[in-house]
Write a protein that holds these residues in place. Structure first.
Motif, PDB file in Angstrom:
ATOM      1  N   LEU A  13       0.628  42.929 -29.661  1.00 52.46           N
ATOM      2  CA  LEU A  13       1.802  43.179 -30.492  1.00 52.46           C
ATOM      3  C   LEU A  13       1.351  44.028 -31.676  1.00 52.46           C
ATOM      4  N   ILE A  14       2.292  44.568 -32.413  1.00 52.59           N
ATOM      5  CA  ILE A  14       1.969  45.560 -33.429  1.00 52.59           C
ATOM      6  C   ILE A  14       1.122  44.991 -34.561  1.00 52.59           C
ATOM      7  N   ASP A  15       1.314  43.700 -34.904  1.00 52.17           N
ATOM      8  CA  ASP A  15       0.510  43.090 -35.961  1.00 52.17           C
ATOM      9  C   ASP A  15       0.639  41.574 -35.911  1.00 52.17           C
ATOM     10  N   GLU A  16      -0.101  40.905 -36.773  1.00 53.66           N
ATOM     11  CA  GLU A  16      -0.125  39.446 -36.788  1.00 53.66           C
ATOM     12  C   GLU A  16       1.239  38.860 -37.157  1.00 53.66           C
ATOM     13  N   LYS A  17       1.941  39.530 -38.033  1.00 57.46           N
ATOM     14  CA  LYS A  17       3.274  39.069 -38.433  1.00 57.46           C
ATOM     15  C   LYS A  17       4.200  38.986 -37.230  1.00 57.46           C
ATOM     16  N   GLN A  18       4.139  39.986 -36.359  1.00 61.22           N
ATOM     17  CA  GLN A  18       4.991  39.995 -35.173  1.00 61.22           C
ATOM     18  C   GLN A  18       4.615  38.859 -34.226  1.00 61.22           C
ATOM     19  N   VAL A  19       3.320  38.578 -34.107  1.00 60.94           N
ATOM     20  CA  VAL A  19       2.863  37.472 -33.261  1.00 60.94           C
ATOM     21  C   VAL A  19       3.465  36.161 -33.749  1.00 60.94           C
ATOM     22  N   HIS A  20       3.406  35.929 -35.052  1.00 61.34           N
ATOM     23  CA  HIS A  20       3.948  34.686 -35.619  1.00 61.34           C
ATOM     24  C   HIS A  20       5.462  34.587 -35.413  1.00 61.34           C
ATOM     25  N   GLU A  21       6.163  35.719 -35.537  1.00 63.48           N
ATOM     26  CA  GLU A  21       7.621  35.709 -35.348  1.00 63.48           C
ATOM     27  C   GLU A  21       7.979  35.336 -33.914  1.00 63.48           C
ATOM     28  N   VAL A  22       7.268  35.914 -32.962  1.00 62.93           N
ATOM     29  CA  VAL A  22       7.551  35.628 -31.550  1.00 62.93           C
ATOM     30  C   VAL A  22       7.227  34.178 -31.217  1.00 62.93           C
ATOM     31  N   LEU A  23       6.096  33.682 -31.682  1.00 59.37           N
ATOM     32  CA  LEU A  23       5.737  32.280 -31.430  1.00 59.37           C
ATOM     33  C   LEU A  23       6.741  31.330 -32.085  1.00 59.37           C
ATOM     34  N   GLY A  24       7.274  31.714 -33.233  1.00 58.89           N
ATOM     35  CA  GLY A  24       8.303  30.901 -33.885  1.00 58.89           C
ATOM     36  C   GLY A  24       9.550  30.794 -33.030  1.00 58.89           C
ATOM     37  N   LEU A  25       9.924  31.884 -32.371  1.00 58.12           N
ATOM     38  CA  LEU A  25      11.085  31.859 -31.489  1.00 58.12           C
ATOM     39  C   LEU A  25      10.818  30.996 -30.255  1.00 58.12           C
ATOM     40  N   VAL A  26       9.597  31.071 -29.727  1.00 55.38           N
ATOM     41  CA  VAL A  26       9.242  30.230 -28.584  1.00 55.38           C
ATOM     42  C   VAL A  26       9.362  28.752 -28.959  1.00 55.38           C
ATOM     43  N   ASN A  27       8.858  28.386 -30.120  1.00 51.43           N
ATOM     44  CA  ASN A  27       8.953  26.990 -30.577  1.00 51.43           C
ATOM     45  C   ASN A  27      10.404  26.574 -30.766  1.00 51.43           C
ATOM     46  N   LYS A  28      11.223  27.496 -31.243  1.00 48.82           N
ATOM     47  CA  LYS A  28      12.652  27.202 -31.394  1.00 48.82           C
ATOM     48  C   LYS A  28      13.269  26.908 -30.026  1.00 48.82           C
ATOM     49  N   GLY A  29      12.866  27.683 -29.011  1.00 45.67           N
ATOM     50  CA  GLY A  29      13.368  27.447 -27.665  1.00 45.67           C
ATOM     51  C   GLY A  29      12.932  26.105 -27.119  1.00 45.67           C
ATOM     52  N   LYS A  30      11.668  25.744 -27.334  1.00 47.32           N
ATOM     53  CA  LYS A  30      11.173  24.436 -26.891  1.00 47.32           C
ATOM     54  C   LYS A  30      11.959  23.300 -27.523  1.00 47.32           C
ATOM     55  N   GLN A  31      12.168  23.416 -28.835  1.00 42.88           N
ATOM     56  CA  GLN A  31      12.883  22.359 -29.562  1.00 42.88           C
ATOM     57  C   GLN A  31      14.329  22.240 -29.112  1.00 42.88           C
ATOM     58  N   ASN A  61      22.791  29.696 -23.182  1.00 41.07           N
ATOM     59  CA  ASN A  61      23.092  30.825 -24.050  1.00 41.07           C
ATOM     60  C   ASN A  61      23.453  30.402 -25.467  1.00 41.07           C
ATOM     61  N   MET A  62      23.789  29.134 -25.669  1.00 43.92           N
ATOM     62  CA  MET A  62      24.113  28.640 -27.006  1.00 43.92           C
ATOM     63  C   MET A  62      22.862  28.343 -27.825  1.00 43.92           C
ATOM     64  N   MET A  63      21.702  28.297 -27.180  1.00 48.54           N
ATOM     65  CA  MET A  63      20.455  28.064 -27.914  1.00 48.54           C
ATOM     66  C   MET A  63      20.197  29.226 -28.874  1.00 48.54           C
ATOM     67  N   GLY A  64      19.604  28.911 -30.017  1.00 42.47           N
ATOM     68  CA  GLY A  64      19.317  29.939 -31.010  1.00 42.47           C
ATOM     69  C   GLY A  64      18.456  31.058 -30.469  1.00 42.47           C
ATOM     70  N   ILE A  65      17.487  30.709 -29.620  1.00 45.75           N
ATOM     71  CA  ILE A  65      16.585  31.727 -29.090  1.00 45.75           C
ATOM     72  C   ILE A  65      17.314  32.723 -28.200  1.00 45.75           C
ATOM     73  N   ALA A  66      18.391  32.288 -27.546  1.00 41.07           N
ATOM     74  CA  ALA A  66      19.148  33.178 -26.668  1.00 41.07           C
ATOM     75  C   ALA A  66      20.046  34.132 -27.455  1.00 41.07           C
ATOM     76  N   GLN A  67      20.253  33.841 -28.729  1.00 41.39           N
ATOM     77  CA  GLN A  67      21.122  34.678 -29.547  1.00 41.39           C
ATOM     78  C   GLN A  67      20.335  35.671 -30.403  1.00 41.39           C
ATOM     79  N   GLU A  68      19.011  35.631 -30.305  1.00 43.98           N
ATOM     80  CA  GLU A  68      18.177  36.506 -31.114  1.00 43.98           C
ATOM     81  C   GLU A  68      17.478  37.550 -30.245  1.00 43.98           C
ATOM     82  N   GLU A  69      17.180  38.688 -30.850  1.00 48.78           N
ATOM     83  CA  GLU A  69      16.376  39.696 -30.165  1.00 48.78           C
ATOM     84  C   GLU A  69      14.914  39.263 -30.211  1.00 48.78           C
ATOM     85  N   ILE A  70      14.276  39.183 -29.048  1.00 48.82           N
ATOM     86  CA  ILE A  70      12.867  38.785 -28.976  1.00 48.82           C
ATOM     87  C   ILE A  70      12.029  40.028 -28.744  1.00 48.82           C
ATOM     88  N   PHE A  71      11.299  40.457 -29.772  1.00 48.98           N
ATOM     89  CA  PHE A  71      10.467  41.644 -29.662  1.00 48.98           C
ATOM     90  C   PHE A  71       9.065  41.224 -29.248  1.00 48.98           C
TER      91      PHE A  71
END
Length: 486
Positions: A328-346, A372-382
């Protein structure tokens, strides 16, 4: 490759450092080594760039269409000659794999060649008049100077799709590339067109912090069109600033793209397309697949085959030619994507394939049983995270696909062309691809989205319309009779 030659930027016809006190390190996303350090531009540099571009543009538009077309075509030939240099630059500056970098360079060459035809579209038209003895003429003219602001994910082609048409239609250009990719998104392109023969100063590159020059490049009185590619949030601000200053805005923003697989689809073709459209460039593409919406009857077979296909993709060092998924482009992007994954798990999604992190490299995730009502499904995942949503009918697939604030692109897989077309016409997106994935772009086709995915279209006649204006000139060739004097 030595990048010290790129520590300056072309401002007002001179390659020099910016005038800000700030610096930014341009890093390789995989190794994190500093390629070069840039001294940034400030508002004074922005003003110089615009004033010079406006002055030189008068010289540029004075050239014949043949002369301008030859220069644009020269740029395409030069990029073809420098393709290996460009590919290497994209691999080092953006973390691109060879596959992705090659696609991007080929796309950029095609964009320039298409733009080389645009000088001949700046023609005069004669139109009839309802008034006796009157002749109407319609002239197409450049707007003057275009501001281009682009993203870091496909910096060469995203910048080129605005710069080449803007120059070809007779305009000057001031570009603010993303701070992560200022060479491939700005300076490399400027050098290409300078070597091709455009006048010095017609194009300037502003490498600067958004906090220092972001508003200035938009609010400056000289540019009449702002062409922006990036996030929806930033795009809304740029659109508002442009509107306040009565400027035209072309905004290509985020996407939450649906990939619909109906029960009569060719499953093998759909799975292969899904893997390409989701994981090319680690999913860091505005038109990448975000939600795979699959008929429940084939859902188990689809996710099994997808996992098998994706697990075979090589992950790691983009300098190795067979790597498919790089950093990914940088560490910040890695953390953002992993945060979305955790949101999906929860939210209750099942981790069907779990990725791993190594530096800025994130191997693929597949999340199933997504609603589709899950938060992760409503966000753009880069990032390299596939969401797979089961549906029970064609109607539900359409409803789920449209249930998003975005509307960039979509795909429909079905063995029935009539059925697929029927679905495509009901999708609230600017583009739909039948029996293909969502990552599609052709230089002469209208590229753009609906809703929060932006305003305007790139490509062909649509981009010509954006970067030009029309003037109506009427000529009264016979004495006109006015009612009050009859």
């Amino acid at each position: 490759m030595n990048y010290s030659q790129w520590n300056t930027m072309p401002i007002g016809g001179v390659w020099r450092e910016g005038s800000s006190e700030k610096y930014v390190d341009n890093k390789n996303p995989y190794t994190e080594e500093v390629l070069v350090s840039h001294k940034l531009a400030n508002r004074e540099d922005v003003n110089e760039a615009y004033e010079t571009a406006a002055r030189v543009q008068k010289e540029w538009i004075g050239l014949s269409p043949d002369q301008r077309a030859r220069i644009i075509e020269n740029a395409a030939s030069l990029l073809q000659e420098r393709r290996e240099e460009a590919i290497e630059l994209l691999r080092n500056e953006t973390g691109s794999t060879k596959v992705k970098a090659t696609i991007e360079v080929n796309s950029s060459i095609a964009l320039i060649r298409e733009a080389a035809t645009y000088p001949y579209e700046m023609d005069e038209r004669m139109m009839p008049s309802a008034i006796p003895g009157k002749e109407n003429r319609i002239y197409r003219e450049p707007v003057g100077v275009v501001n281009v602001i682009t993203s870091w994910n496909f910096p060469l082609s995203l910048s080129m799709r605005s710069i080449a048409p803007a120059l070809a239609t007779g305009n000057g250009v001031v570009i603010k590339p993303a701070s992560n990719t200022p060479i491939s998104g700005g300076s490399f392109i400027a050098k290409l067109f300078e070597d091709a023969g455009i006048p010095k100063g017609l194009m300037s590159v502003i490498i600067g912090a958004g906090s220092e020059v972001g508003d200035a490049v938009v609010e400056h009185p000289i540019p009449r069109v702002i062409s922006f590619t990036g996030s929806t949030e930033v795009g809304k601000r740029i659109g508002a600033l442009a509107g306040q200053n009565l400027k035209e805005a072309s905004l290509e923003l985020g996407g939450n793209n649906a990939f619909i697989v109906l029960e009569d689809a060719d499953l093998e073709q759909a799975v292969e397309s899904a893997a390409f459209g989701k994981f090319l460039h680690q999913g860091q593409i505005c038109m990448a697949i975000n939600r795979m919406i699959v008929s429940r009857t084939i859902y188990p077979a689809f996710i099994e085959k997808l996992k098998e296909k994706v697990s075979a993709l090589k992950v790691g060092d983009p300098r190795q030619d067979d790597t498919i998924i790089g950093p990914l482009i940088d560490e910040k992007q890695v953390h953002e994507v992993l945060g979305l994954v955790n949101k999906g798990k929860q939210s209750g999604a099942t981790v069907y394939l779990e990725g791993k992190v190594e530096g800025n490299v994130l191997s693929p995730f597949i999340l199933t049983d997504v609603d589709n009502m899950m938060g992760i499904a409503q966000e753009e995942i880069f990032g390299p995270v596939a969401l797979v949503i089961p549906v029970d009918s064609e109607e539900e697939a359409i409803s789920v696909a449209n249930d998003t604030r975005y509307g960039l692109t979509a795909s429909v897989f079905s063995s029935s062309m009539d059925r697929a077309l029927g679905v495509a016409k009901q999708l609230q997106t600017g583009m739909v691809h039948i029996n293909d994935q969502t990552v599609n772009s052709e230089p002469s086709m209208p590229f753009g989205g609906e809703k929060d995915s932006g305003i305007g279209r790139f490509g062909g006649q649509w981009i010509i319309d954006k970067f030009t204006t029309v003037k109506w000139v009427s000529v009264q060739k016979e004495k006109r009779q006015y009612p009050m004097f009859v």
